[in-house]
Design a protein around this motif. Sequence first.
Motif, PDB file in Angstrom:
ATOM      1  N   LEU A  21       0.761  -1.309  -0.039  1.00 40.71           N
ATOM      2  CA  LEU A  21      -0.088   0.019   0.096  1.00 40.71           C
ATOM      3  C   LEU A  21       0.971   1.189   0.183  1.00 40.71           C
ATOM      4  CD1 LEU A  21      -2.817   1.531  -0.184  1.00 40.71           C
ATOM      5  CD2 LEU A  21      -2.856   1.188   2.667  1.00 40.71           C
ATOM      6  N   ASP A  22       1.799   1.402   0.960  1.00 42.06           N
ATOM      7  CA  ASP A  22       2.595   2.658   0.974  1.00 42.06           C
ATOM      8  C   ASP A  22       3.343   2.969  -0.292  1.00 42.06           C
ATOM      9  OD1 ASP A  22       1.773   3.257   3.537  1.00 42.06           O
ATOM     10  OD2 ASP A  22       3.477   2.444   4.474  1.00 42.06           O
ATOM     11  N   ARG A  48      -3.434  10.255  -0.754  1.00 47.45           N
ATOM     12  CA  ARG A  48      -3.454   8.915  -0.031  1.00 47.45           C
ATOM     13  C   ARG A  48      -4.924   8.239   0.423  1.00 47.45           C
ATOM     14  NH1 ARG A  48       0.136   5.791   2.521  1.00 47.45           N
ATOM     15  NH2 ARG A  48      -0.524   4.868   4.120  1.00 47.45           N
ATOM     16  N   THR A  52      -6.430   4.892  -0.527  1.00 47.64           N
ATOM     17  CA  THR A  52      -6.296   3.909   0.749  1.00 47.64           C
ATOM     18  C   THR A  52      -8.053   3.403   0.792  1.00 47.64           C
ATOM     19  OG1 THR A  52      -6.113   5.340   2.383  1.00 47.64           O
ATOM     20  CG2 THR A  52      -4.153   4.541   1.464  1.00 47.64           C
ATOM     21  N   PHE A  55      -8.891   0.787  -1.661  1.00 46.53           N
ATOM     22  CA  PHE A  55      -7.702  -0.046  -2.035  1.00 46.53           C
ATOM     23  C   PHE A  55      -8.156  -1.729  -1.704  1.00 46.53           C
ATOM     24  CE2 PHE A  55      -3.705  -2.625  -0.906  1.00 46.53           C
ATOM     25  CZ  PHE A  55      -3.377  -2.517  -2.067  1.00 46.53           C
TER      26      PHE A  55
END
Length: 157
Positions: A21-22, A48, A52, A55
Motif C-alpha cells: 500500500l505505501d 493518499r 487507501t 484499496f
Amino acid sequence: MPVPSNQNSPIILVLAQQSDLDNLVAIRIEAMRESLERVGRFDPVRARERFTDGFDAGNTRYIEVAGQRVGFIVVTHHHNELWLDHLYVKPSAQGSGVGSAVLAQIFKEADAAALPIKVGALKESASNRFYIRHGFQLIESAEFDNYYVRQCVPAER
C-alpha cells in the motif's frame, strides 16, 4: 533512475499485495503530482486517503519493466463493465510506450470478457489525450474529471 527500453523488455503485470500500500501511494503521488499542481489541487494527504479508502490488492497490479516497478493499474468489475480505476506510470517511464502496452493487455482481457472499459481522467491531465488516442470516447464531463468508455471489440470466430 532511467527505465530500461521496453523494446527488449516485456512489460508484465504483477499482482500487488496488501503490504504494498505505501509503495503504491508513493507511485500515485509521483505520477499525479504535476497534473494536480497545475489545477491547484495537489494534496498528498488527500491523494493518499482517496487511494487507501478503496484499496483492494486483488484488483491491483504492478507494471514491471526489466524487473523494475514503474507503475500500477487497478481494474475492477462493475456489473456489465470494467472500471479502469487507476493507471499510473512514474514520470521517468512516461512516453516510453509502457502505458500503451498495459492498455493493450487490459483491452485483451476486456474483449475476452466482452465488456466495455470506463475510465475517468482529471480534466487538465495529459491522460485525456492518451485515452482518446487509444479509442476511448468521452461520455461525461464533471467539475474536475472527464469520463470515457471504450467498447469491447468482439473476438472473431
